[in-house]
Write a protein that holds these residues in place. Structure first.
Motif, short mmCIF file in Angstrom:
data_model
loop_
_atom_site.label_atom_id
_atom_site.label_comp_id
_atom_site.label_asym_id
_atom_site.label_seq_id
_atom_site.Cartn_x
_atom_site.Cartn_y
_atom_site.Cartn_z
N THR A 313 0.85 -1.19 0.00
CA THR A 313 0.00 0.00 0.00
C THR A 313 0.89 1.24 0.00
OG1 THR A 313 -1.89 1.06 1.06
CG2 THR A 313 -0.18 0.19 2.51
N LYS A 314 0.25 2.41 -0.04
CA LYS A 314 1.03 3.64 -0.12
C LYS A 314 1.13 4.30 1.25
CE LYS A 314 1.78 7.65 -3.09
NZ LYS A 314 1.32 8.35 -4.31
N LEU A 315 2.33 4.76 1.59
CA LEU A 315 2.56 5.48 2.85
C LEU A 315 2.31 6.97 2.60
CD1 LEU A 315 5.51 4.82 5.27
CD2 LEU A 315 4.67 7.12 4.86
N LYS A 316 1.23 7.50 3.17
CA LYS A 316 0.82 8.88 2.91
C LYS A 316 1.51 9.90 3.80
CE LYS A 316 -3.61 8.38 3.52
NZ LYS A 316 -5.04 8.73 3.53
N ASP A 317 1.84 9.48 5.04
CA ASP A 317 2.42 10.44 5.98
C ASP A 317 3.10 9.67 7.12
OD1 ASP A 317 3.13 12.81 7.14
OD2 ASP A 317 1.11 13.35 7.82
N ILE A 318 3.93 10.37 7.88
CA ILE A 318 4.53 9.80 9.09
C ILE A 318 4.19 10.73 10.25
CG2 ILE A 318 6.66 9.22 10.31
CD1 ILE A 318 7.88 8.42 7.64
N ILE A 319 3.52 10.18 11.26
CA ILE A 319 3.14 10.96 12.43
C ILE A 319 3.82 10.37 13.66
CG2 ILE A 319 0.93 11.64 11.44
CD1 ILE A 319 -0.39 9.51 13.22
N PHE A 320 3.78 11.09 14.76
CA PHE A 320 4.49 10.66 15.97
C PHE A 320 3.53 10.56 17.14
CE2 PHE A 320 7.43 12.66 13.09
CZ PHE A 320 8.55 11.85 13.14
N THR A 321 3.66 9.47 17.89
CA THR A 321 2.85 9.27 19.09
C THR A 321 3.77 9.16 20.29
OG1 THR A 321 2.86 6.86 18.74
CG2 THR A 321 0.99 8.10 17.85
N ILE A 322 3.19 9.34 21.47
CA ILE A 322 3.97 9.29 22.70
C ILE A 322 3.35 8.29 23.66
CG2 ILE A 322 2.65 11.19 23.72
CD1 ILE A 322 5.21 12.09 25.14
N GLY A 323 4.19 7.51 24.34
CA GLY A 323 3.73 6.55 25.32
C GLY A 323 3.80 7.11 26.73
N ARG A 324 3.37 6.31 27.71
CA ARG A 324 3.32 6.80 29.10
C ARG A 324 4.70 7.07 29.68
NH1 ARG A 324 4.20 2.29 32.43
NH2 ARG A 324 4.01 0.31 31.32
N THR A 325 5.76 6.44 29.10
CA THR A 325 7.12 6.72 29.58
C THR A 325 7.74 7.91 28.88
OG1 THR A 325 8.13 5.25 27.94
CG2 THR A 325 7.48 4.27 30.05
N GLY A 326 7.01 8.49 27.91
CA GLY A 326 7.53 9.62 27.16
C GLY A 326 8.20 9.24 25.86
#
Length: 662
Positions: A313-326
């Motif tokens: 499939t096509k990769l449209k974007d790259i986003i960033f998430t954060i976990g509870r440890t940072g």
């Protein structure tokens, strides 16, 4: 309309149900079946005192619960270890054959559904429960009764438990999604999710319409009913009226097991239900008992998982998430694609090093892989399909949520937000605290917590326990009425009663998972006992190393963490380990590690293990240097040899009886 006619109709309908739903061999027309059901309902309407819980009329649904009640399983419902290729399968076989050279296996299809425990009392279905966390599940009896392949009565006196899998056939799944699409409702991603969502409906009428089915595959007390092999146990429950999977096969060696796996891999897509692997079990029940268990899985069984499915499939974007440890994680936003039974729009990219090593760019066509419940991941990019418009990956330098500068720790590939006041980190900590394996607060899921946080109702863990102060404001939220609020407050109050290990895991101390939390709670008995423990004492505990000790030291030296503990203590949260039972008597086994082997005359293996636990012993399934006593019955094998080599004190059954005064 006589009582005798009522009983005659019930008997006929139960026979027709069994022939249709278990044997897949209908013997009457739908019209004849419906006519009898209408007659039965007519008689019961005129004589409601004749209605019984096992009546076929009770399968049609109609019972509506206010909430699910918890059920503590009589025996733990363990999960299985996984293997993924022939080499790992042969390693499993080698481990078994070290003890039992002529071992025989049973191979079963791994149905992709929801595990269930069915408990019968004197032949009548007492309750059905989900697996939950393995120790405590949810009572789903009202929905189980709607599944027509599950008998409401069996020919058995006393208590009887059988376990299996509730699933949704492909035909039912396709029809359900067709109806939901017509109604403008969100579609289910796969049959497993649809089955799980169906059995967790408070209104049994909904479950009754979903076309659920069930295969039963295990009797925890099979030896007690005279079975010597797993296959005999399957034949036994089949005679009782339970539906077992016809594809199950006994294999004389691992070559036959592998041949079965290859055969089922080819047939997988043609089956009327989803499977995600093959379960391999040692057939001999005595061998199973002697092989024992690890902390999480039986040593006598393994699950072969089908290779992960890969799609492009096509990769449209790259986003960033954060976990509870940072920890900051890059994630791919994808053109929606169906893989391994569900639609995928996001996939993890793990960390900066992984993205750069694979040279993954925004705009790339990428290969995405997903196996079962594993989070989808991007395997590689298809560089040959690039047109020059792709953008190279650039790691962010500041937290996307609070703007703080990110830090990459030594010897780690991940970046972290170190801002303790970062909103996203706070939300993740609260989500973790309320999650099933932690405090298990029903109704306080991820989306609700995020909504409550943004509205200012829950800014920290402590705020959960004062949500009642915002009752009217919460009830003003769309979809949150009086019943929802009452159920939430009740769940929050109930969480105060949890045993210490749930709270300890919920605190999110780095390195302390659910199993480690249980070990620490069992050892120290109370939160104060843990927080005041010496470093030497901590290091003496199994699996506790320097990293975990450092995490505990950081936690107990942090004023905010100690203030949290004190606050939770003040508002009534339990801080003690509640799984311990009162000691039967003082004995040499209190606090000792004990293993049992061989055939016993005094008690069953389970009974002696339970008895030892009530004497304060830590009962294990294997012998090691940490074992204090090995209790031997007749025909003791490799465990006795190992105990002798290690110098473990060996005690015969007669010596054990004399020691405890039996």
């Amino acid at each position: 309309m006589t009582f005798e006619r009522l009983e005659e109709i019930k008997k006929l309908l139960n026979e027709y149900n069994y022939q249709y739903y278990v044997l897949d061999n209908p013997t009457v027309s739908d019209q004849e079946y419906d006519r009898l059901m209408q007659e039965l309902q007519s008689i019961e309407m005129a004589h409601p005192e004749w209605i019984t819980a096992d009546s076929p009329s009770q399968r049609v649904g109609g019972q509506v619960l206010d909430s699910f009640t918890k059920v503590t399983h009589q025996r733990m419902m363990l999960s299985l270890g996984n293997i993924f290729n022939e080499d790992e399968l042969r390693e499993f076989d080698d481990r078994i054959r070290e003890t039992y050279p002529n071992v025989e296996y049973v191979c079963e299809l791994k149905i992709d559904g929801l595990a269930v425990s069915l408990v019968y009392a004197d032949g009548h279905l007492d309750y059905g429960a989900t697996r939950g966390d393995g120790t405590v599940g949810e009572d789903i009896t009202h929905n189980v009764k709607t599944i027509k392949s599950i008998p409401l009565t069996i020919d058995y006196d006393g208590d009887f438990e059988v376990r299996g899998e509730i699933y949704m056939p492909k035909k039912s799944f396709n029809e359900l999604n067709r109806q939901r699409e017509e109604a403008g409702e969100a579609l289910f991603a796969n049959p497993r999710n649809a089955a799980a969502g169906s059995v967790r409906q408070l209104d049994s009428t909904i479950a009754a319409k979903r076309g659920l089915d069930a295969f039963l595959y295990m009797v925890p007390t099979a030896a007690e009913v005279g079975c010597t092999t797993h296959k005999e146990a399957l034949d036994y429950i089949k005679k009782l009226g339970f539906k077992t999977n016809p594809m199950t096969r006994v294999c004389q060696n691992i070559q036959e097991v592998w041949a079965f796996i290859l055969e089922m891999t080819e047939k997988r897509q043609t089956l009327p239900y989803e499977i995600d692997g093959i379960v391999i079990k040692v057939n001999n029940l005595e061998y199973q008992e002697r092989l024992g268990y690890t902390a999480k899985v039986p040593k006598w069984a393994i699950a072969y998982k089908f290779p992960a499915e890969e799609v492009v499939t096509k990769l449209k974007d790259i986003i960033f998430t954060i976990g509870r440890t940072g920890q900051i994680t890059p994630n791919a936003v994808l053109e929606p694609v169906r893989v391994a039974g569900s639609t995928v729009q996001r996939a993890t990219l793990h960390n900066e090093d992984n993205v750069k090593h694979k040279d993954i760019r925004v705009g790339d066509y990428v290969v995405v892989r997903k196996a079962g419940d594993v989070i989808p991941e991007v395997v590689r990019s298809l560089k040959e399909r690039r047109d020059g418009s792709e953008k190279e990956f650039q790691m962010i330098e500041v937290c996307p949520y609070c703007g703080s500068h990110l830090v990459r720790k030594d010897n780690e590939a991940a970046y972290y937000c170190l801002n303790e006041h970062c909103d996203s980190k706070k939300i993740e900590r609260i989500i973790h605290f309320a999650s099933r394996d932690a405090m298990n607060i029903e109704g306080l899921g991820e989306k609700i917590i995020e909504q409550f946080y943004n509205l200012g109702f829950v800014k920290c863990i402590e705020d959960i326990y004062s949500l009642a102060n915002h009752e009217q404001e919460i009830m003003d939220i769309e979809g949150f009425g009086r019943k929802s609020m009452d159920n939430l407050i009740a769940a929050i109050e109930k969480s105060k009663e949890n045993s210490m290990e749930k709270l300890l895991f919920g605190l999110g101390i780095k390195g302390i998972g659910a199993k480690m939390a249980d070990n620490l709670a069992k050892e120290f008995k109370s939160m104060d006992g843990l927080l005041n423990a010496s470093t030497a004492k901590l290091l003496s505990i199994k699996d506790v190393g320097d990293t975990i000790v450092q995490s505990i030291n950081r936690f107990r030296s942090d004023e905010a963490s100690l203030a949290l503990i004190n606050h939770l203590k003040e508002i009534g949260l339990n801080m003690d380990y509640l799984k311990e039972t009162t000691l039967l008597q003082e004995s040499i086994f209190n606090g000792k590690t004990v293993c049992v082997t061989g055939t016993l005359e005094l008690m069953t293996r389970k009974e002696i293990k339970d008895y030892l636990a009530r004497l304060g012993a830590n009962v294990t399934g294997s012998v090691s240097k940490k074992t204090d006593y090995l209790i031997c019955g007749k025909d003791a094998g490799s465990k006795l040899e190992k105990a002798t080599q290690l110098g473990v004190q060996v005690m015969s059954e007669e010596e054990f009886k004399e020691e405890v005064g039996l």
